[in-house]
Design a protein around this motif. Structure first.
Motif, mmCIF file in Angstrom:
data_model
loop_
_atom_site.group_PDB
_atom_site.id
_atom_site.type_symbol
_atom_site.label_atom_id
_atom_site.label_comp_id
_atom_site.label_asym_id
_atom_site.label_seq_id
_atom_site.Cartn_x
_atom_site.Cartn_y
_atom_site.Cartn_z
ATOM 1 N N GLU A 2 0.614 -1.112 0.397
ATOM 2 C CA GLU A 2 -0.085 -0.218 0.338
ATOM 3 C C GLU A 2 0.750 1.293 0.037
ATOM 4 O O GLU A 2 2.355 1.512 0.091
ATOM 5 C CB GLU A 2 -1.313 0.070 1.437
ATOM 6 C CG GLU A 2 -1.560 -1.421 1.392
ATOM 7 C CD GLU A 2 -3.239 -1.279 2.694
ATOM 8 O OE1 GLU A 2 -2.291 -0.688 3.084
ATOM 9 O OE2 GLU A 2 -3.426 -2.012 2.576
ATOM 10 N N ASN A 3 0.469 2.657 -0.413
ATOM 11 C CA ASN A 3 0.953 3.979 0.092
ATOM 12 C C ASN A 3 0.935 4.789 0.805
ATOM 13 O O ASN A 3 -0.706 4.774 1.146
ATOM 14 C CB ASN A 3 0.921 4.158 -2.102
ATOM 15 C CG ASN A 3 1.271 3.750 -2.982
ATOM 16 O OD1 ASN A 3 2.576 2.959 -2.126
ATOM 17 N ND2 ASN A 3 1.278 3.928 -3.577
ATOM 18 N N PHE A 4 1.048 5.623 1.310
ATOM 19 C CA PHE A 4 0.396 6.522 1.761
ATOM 20 C C PHE A 4 0.606 8.185 0.729
ATOM 21 O O PHE A 4 1.423 7.684 -0.792
ATOM 22 C CB PHE A 4 1.475 7.322 3.178
ATOM 23 C CG PHE A 4 1.853 6.555 3.998
ATOM 24 C CD1 PHE A 4 1.699 6.534 5.270
ATOM 25 C CD2 PHE A 4 2.231 5.043 4.618
ATOM 26 C CE1 PHE A 4 1.260 6.272 6.442
ATOM 27 C CE2 PHE A 4 1.831 4.489 5.649
ATOM 28 C CZ PHE A 4 1.599 5.047 6.619
ATOM 29 N N GLY A 9 -0.214 14.858 -3.393
ATOM 30 C CA GLY A 9 -0.413 14.487 -4.303
ATOM 31 C C GLY A 9 0.304 13.261 -4.479
ATOM 32 O O GLY A 9 -0.085 12.165 -4.558
ATOM 33 N N VAL A 10 1.885 13.632 -3.975
ATOM 34 C CA VAL A 10 2.431 12.448 -4.203
ATOM 35 C C VAL A 10 2.106 10.836 -3.536
ATOM 36 O O VAL A 10 2.513 11.293 -1.810
ATOM 37 C CB VAL A 10 4.046 12.770 -4.360
ATOM 38 C CG1 VAL A 10 5.077 11.897 -4.054
ATOM 39 C CG2 VAL A 10 4.199 13.806 -4.945
ATOM 40 N N GLU A 11 2.474 9.599 -4.010
ATOM 41 C CA GLU A 11 2.514 8.683 -3.089
ATOM 42 C C GLU A 11 3.994 7.584 -2.829
ATOM 43 O O GLU A 11 5.174 8.019 -3.405
ATOM 44 C CB GLU A 11 1.315 7.593 -4.341
ATOM 45 C CG GLU A 11 0.740 8.135 -3.981
ATOM 46 C CD GLU A 11 -1.026 7.382 -4.453
ATOM 47 O OE1 GLU A 11 -0.587 5.768 -4.681
ATOM 48 O OE2 GLU A 11 -1.911 7.297 -4.445
ATOM 49 N N ILE A 12 3.683 7.519 -1.738
ATOM 50 C CA ILE A 12 4.930 6.809 -0.559
ATOM 51 C C ILE A 12 4.381 5.957 -0.608
ATOM 52 O O ILE A 12 3.795 5.366 0.245
ATOM 53 C CB ILE A 12 5.498 7.159 0.307
ATOM 54 C CG1 ILE A 12 5.685 9.076 0.412
ATOM 55 C CG2 ILE A 12 6.750 7.528 0.468
ATOM 56 C CD1 ILE A 12 6.443 9.873 1.513
ATOM 57 N N PRO A 13 5.732 4.689 -1.106
ATOM 58 C CA PRO A 13 4.990 3.592 -0.740
ATOM 59 C C PRO A 13 5.415 2.623 1.044
ATOM 60 O O PRO A 13 5.645 3.784 1.561
ATOM 61 C CB PRO A 13 6.658 2.712 -1.399
ATOM 62 C CG PRO A 13 7.130 2.931 -2.572
ATOM 63 C CD PRO A 13 6.946 4.857 -1.721
ATOM 64 N N ALA A 14 4.050 2.079 1.544
ATOM 65 C CA ALA A 14 3.992 2.424 2.986
ATOM 66 C C ALA A 14 4.831 2.187 3.295
ATOM 67 O O ALA A 14 5.089 1.969 5.197
ATOM 68 C CB ALA A 14 2.679 1.651 3.169
ATOM 69 N N ILE A 15 5.481 0.853 3.458
ATOM 70 C CA ILE A 15 6.675 0.570 4.208
ATOM 71 C C ILE A 15 8.641 0.869 3.050
ATOM 72 O O ILE A 15 8.553 0.698 1.832
ATOM 73 C CB ILE A 15 7.388 -1.482 4.315
ATOM 74 C CG1 ILE A 15 5.774 -1.142 4.651
ATOM 75 C CG2 ILE A 15 8.086 -1.706 5.234
ATOM 76 C CD1 ILE A 15 5.426 -1.775 6.321
ATOM 77 N N VAL A 230 1.140 6.275 10.798
ATOM 78 C CA VAL A 230 2.939 5.776 10.726
ATOM 79 C C VAL A 230 3.662 5.202 9.887
ATOM 80 O O VAL A 230 3.053 4.101 9.871
ATOM 81 C CB VAL A 230 3.646 6.040 12.007
ATOM 82 C CG1 VAL A 230 4.929 5.851 12.302
ATOM 83 C CG2 VAL A 230 2.599 7.195 12.990
ATOM 84 N N LEU A 231 4.380 6.096 8.568
ATOM 85 C CA LEU A 231 4.807 4.818 7.837
ATOM 86 C C LEU A 231 6.160 4.453 8.363
ATOM 87 O O LEU A 231 7.307 5.508 8.441
ATOM 88 C CB LEU A 231 5.011 5.613 6.694
ATOM 89 C CG LEU A 231 5.807 5.336 5.164
ATOM 90 C CD1 LEU A 231 5.486 6.140 3.957
ATOM 91 C CD2 LEU A 231 6.787 4.862 5.283
ATOM 92 N N PRO A 232 6.339 3.507 8.299
ATOM 93 C CA PRO A 232 7.654 2.870 9.220
ATOM 94 C C PRO A 232 8.885 2.798 8.673
ATOM 95 O O PRO A 232 8.314 2.526 6.616
ATOM 96 C CB PRO A 232 6.816 1.484 9.331
ATOM 97 C CG PRO A 232 5.933 1.320 8.530
ATOM 98 C CD PRO A 232 5.125 2.546 8.298
ATOM 99 N N LEU A 233 10.181 2.596 8.841
ATOM 100 C CA LEU A 233 11.411 2.281 8.249
ATOM 101 C C LEU A 233 12.327 1.242 8.546
ATOM 102 O O LEU A 233 13.072 1.761 9.260
ATOM 103 C CB LEU A 233 12.298 4.705 8.601
ATOM 104 C CG LEU A 233 11.514 5.169 7.657
ATOM 105 C CD1 LEU A 233 12.107 6.803 7.326
ATOM 106 C CD2 LEU A 233 10.986 4.756 5.841
#
Length: 276
Positions: A2-4, A9-15, A230-233
């Motif tokens: 999934e994405n954040f 509007g920019v999407e980021i991979p959720a992990i 929260v998007l984890p890294l």
């Protein structure tokens, strides 16, 4: 995966894959391994000293640049308008790319303990990020380790609201006041050290929930972050663990268990704080 989505509007991979100290022992191998395991979101920083290795890894992987999400950061001793522009250009050169997906102020000026006027330093640094963003060289700009009071000072002169803030976040250290504040502003919170440390992974509650949900302790921590928006890294060196860290979208932690995790005693804190 999934994405954040950022407010622009920019999407980021959720992990994301955290690269701090990840290349110390095995160099490019770890980055190539992460890309092979499916990661398309790489988080680095000038301070990590591995931007060149990441750039070489991306080139070797043959993965098209537009399929990757690259983040870097300007270090706390390089703040101010001119230094920030130089740091950004150096990061681009080392990463072998002509744009970044996300560029962050790594720590507020207060953390550098070297600036006569930390608020003004943050403001001039942010102006550099705004100008780089408006020039099209960055798809998103943001902060790292900023607490609400640092942010409020920054916004006194800002034209563009940050899109991201990275904070230490894991069961036992959730910084709930800060997370609530930034999420209420429409800013995506990313979590560094989302699996915490050995003390977190060995915590009786984490172990109990891992058994209950049929997952490993790290997956409980990462699912906890995702459910908290929260998007984890996470970072890891083994392919098996890299893959497991992405397998957190096939189960749901119950509301009761989320509150158990949110109210854990402080555990596994790094000791890092921008005002100390």
């Amino acid at each position: 995966m999934e994405n954040f989505k950022l407010w622009n509007g920019v999407e980021i991979p959720a992990i994301g894959f955290g690269t701090y100290k990840s290349t110390v022992e095995e160099g490019k191998t770890v980055i190539l391994r992460a890309l092979e395991a499916g990661y398309r979101h790489l988080d680095t920083a000038a301070f990590y000293g591995n931007e060149e290795l990441i750039g070489e890894s991306i080139k070797d992987s043959k993965i098209p640049r537009d399929q990757l999400f690259l983040t870097s950061k300007v270090w706390k001793t390089w703040l101010g308008y001119d230094n920030t522009i130089k740091s950004f250009e150096e990061s681009l050169k080392k990463l072998g790319t002509d744009y970044l997906d996300l560029f962050l102020i790594h720590w507020p000026a207060a953390a550098g303990h070297m600036y006569e006027d930390p608020k003004a330093t943050d403001q001039s640094t942010w102006k550099a990020l705004e100008d780089l963003y408006e020039s099209g060289k960055i798809r998103g700009i943001g902060l790292s380790n900023f607490l609400p009071h640092h942010y409020l000072g920054l916004m006194e002169t800002a034209k563009i609201k940050p899109m991201v803030n990275q904070l230490e976040f894991h069961p036992g250290y959730t910084q709930q006041a800060a997370v609530d504040f930034f999420q209420a502003q429409g800013i995506v919170v990313e979590g560094w050290s989302p699996i915490g440390r050995a003390r977190v992974l060995d915590d009786p509650l984490i172990l109990k929930l891992a058994e209950k949900y049929g997952k490993n302790p790290g997956q409980i921590c990462l699912r906890f972050a995702v459910q908290r928006n929260v998007l984890p890294l996470p970072k890891s060196s083994s392919v098996e663990r890299m893959k497991m860290n992405q397998e957190v979208f096939d189960f749901q932690i119950s509301e009761e268990d989320m509150y158990r995790l949110l109210t854990m005693p402080q555990t596994g804190w790094s000791g890092e704080h921008p005002d100390l």
